[in-house]
Write a protein that holds these residues in place. Structure first.
Motif, PDB file in Angstrom:
ATOM      1  N   THR A  17       0.808  -1.225   0.000  1.00  0.00           N
ATOM      2  CA  THR A  17       0.000   0.000   0.000  1.00  0.00           C
ATOM      3  C   THR A  17       0.838   1.269   0.000  1.00  0.00           C
ATOM      4  OG1 THR A  17      -0.210  -0.214   2.397  1.00  0.00           O
ATOM      5  CG2 THR A  17      -2.019  -1.071   1.064  1.00  0.00           C
ATOM      6  N   THR A  18       1.992   1.251   0.630  1.00  0.00           N
ATOM      7  CA  THR A  18       2.840   2.441   0.659  1.00  0.00           C
ATOM      8  C   THR A  18       4.094   2.222  -0.187  1.00  0.00           C
ATOM      9  OG1 THR A  18       4.166   1.762   2.565  1.00  0.00           O
ATOM     10  CG2 THR A  18       2.078   2.911   3.035  1.00  0.00           C
ATOM     11  N   LYS A  19       4.791   3.301  -0.463  1.00  0.00           N
ATOM     12  CA  LYS A  19       6.030   3.213  -1.250  1.00  0.00           C
ATOM     13  C   LYS A  19       7.059   2.339  -0.534  1.00  0.00           C
ATOM     14  CE  LYS A  19       9.343   6.073  -3.700  1.00  0.00           C
ATOM     15  NZ  LYS A  19       9.745   7.426  -4.064  1.00  0.00           N
ATOM     16  N   ASN A  20       7.156   2.477   0.785  1.00  0.00           N
ATOM     17  CA  ASN A  20       8.105   1.670   1.551  1.00  0.00           C
ATOM     18  C   ASN A  20       7.710   0.186   1.529  1.00  0.00           C
ATOM     19  OD1 ASN A  20      10.476   1.523   3.231  1.00  0.00           O
ATOM     20  ND2 ASN A  20       9.078   1.013   4.912  1.00  0.00           N
ATOM     21  N   ASP A  21       6.395  -0.105   1.604  1.00  0.00           N
ATOM     22  CA  ASP A  21       5.925  -1.496   1.520  1.00  0.00           C
ATOM     23  C   ASP A  21       6.325  -2.125   0.190  1.00  0.00           C
ATOM     24  OD1 ASP A  21       4.716  -1.361   4.018  1.00  0.00           O
ATOM     25  OD2 ASP A  21       2.693  -1.047   3.223  1.00  0.00           O
ATOM     26  N   ARG A  22       6.140  -1.379  -0.899  1.00  0.00           N
ATOM     27  CA  ARG A  22       6.505  -1.891  -2.221  1.00  0.00           C
ATOM     28  C   ARG A  22       8.011  -2.121  -2.330  1.00  0.00           C
ATOM     29  NH1 ARG A  22       2.382   1.697  -3.365  1.00  0.00           N
ATOM     30  NH2 ARG A  22       3.788   3.404  -3.872  1.00  0.00           N
ATOM     31  N   LYS A  23       8.783  -1.254  -1.692  1.00  0.00           N
ATOM     32  CA  LYS A  23      10.236  -1.405  -1.696  1.00  0.00           C
ATOM     33  C   LYS A  23      10.639  -2.684  -0.953  1.00  0.00           C
ATOM     34  CE  LYS A  23      14.444   1.036  -0.395  1.00  0.00           C
ATOM     35  NZ  LYS A  23      15.005   2.225   0.240  1.00  0.00           N
TER      36      LYS A  23
END
Length: 107
Positions: A17-23
């Protein structure tokens, strides 16, 4: 030590859901691929190992590279058990085959 080929299967469900999660998702997926795992289905990866000791070693490296959130499961089965898995729809990936008929094993 007897070489009894086994499969390690990794199942994961990670938040994106967040940019950090995708990273974190991409980092974990890249780790699996670099460690010799192949994608069987989305979020299901498999790797062949020579024996139970190798399977334990790879499971420890997975534990050392876990993402901070989500769900990750590991299942270790023998190659014979893996081969008995029924594929209900679709085709088996060529990369899933441990040995093709043309491969030769040297002892």
């Amino acid at each position: 030590m007897v070489n009894r080929f086994m499969r390690i299967m990794v199942f994961f469900d990670l938040p994106v859901t967040t940019k950090n999660d995708r990273k974190e998702y991409a980092k974990f997926r890249k780790f699996l691929i670099n460690d010799g795992f192949i994608m069987i289905q989305f979020s299901v990866y498999s790797r062949t190992v020579r024996n139970h000791d190798d399977a334990k070693k790879h499971c420890k490296t997975i534990e050392a590279n876990l993402p901070p959130k989500g769900s990750v499961r590991v299942l270790t089965v023998t190659e014979k058990q893996y081969d008995s898995m029924k594929l209900l729809v679709g085709e088996r990936l060529k990369s899933e085959n441990l040995l093709d008929k043309n491969d030769i094993i040297e002892l």
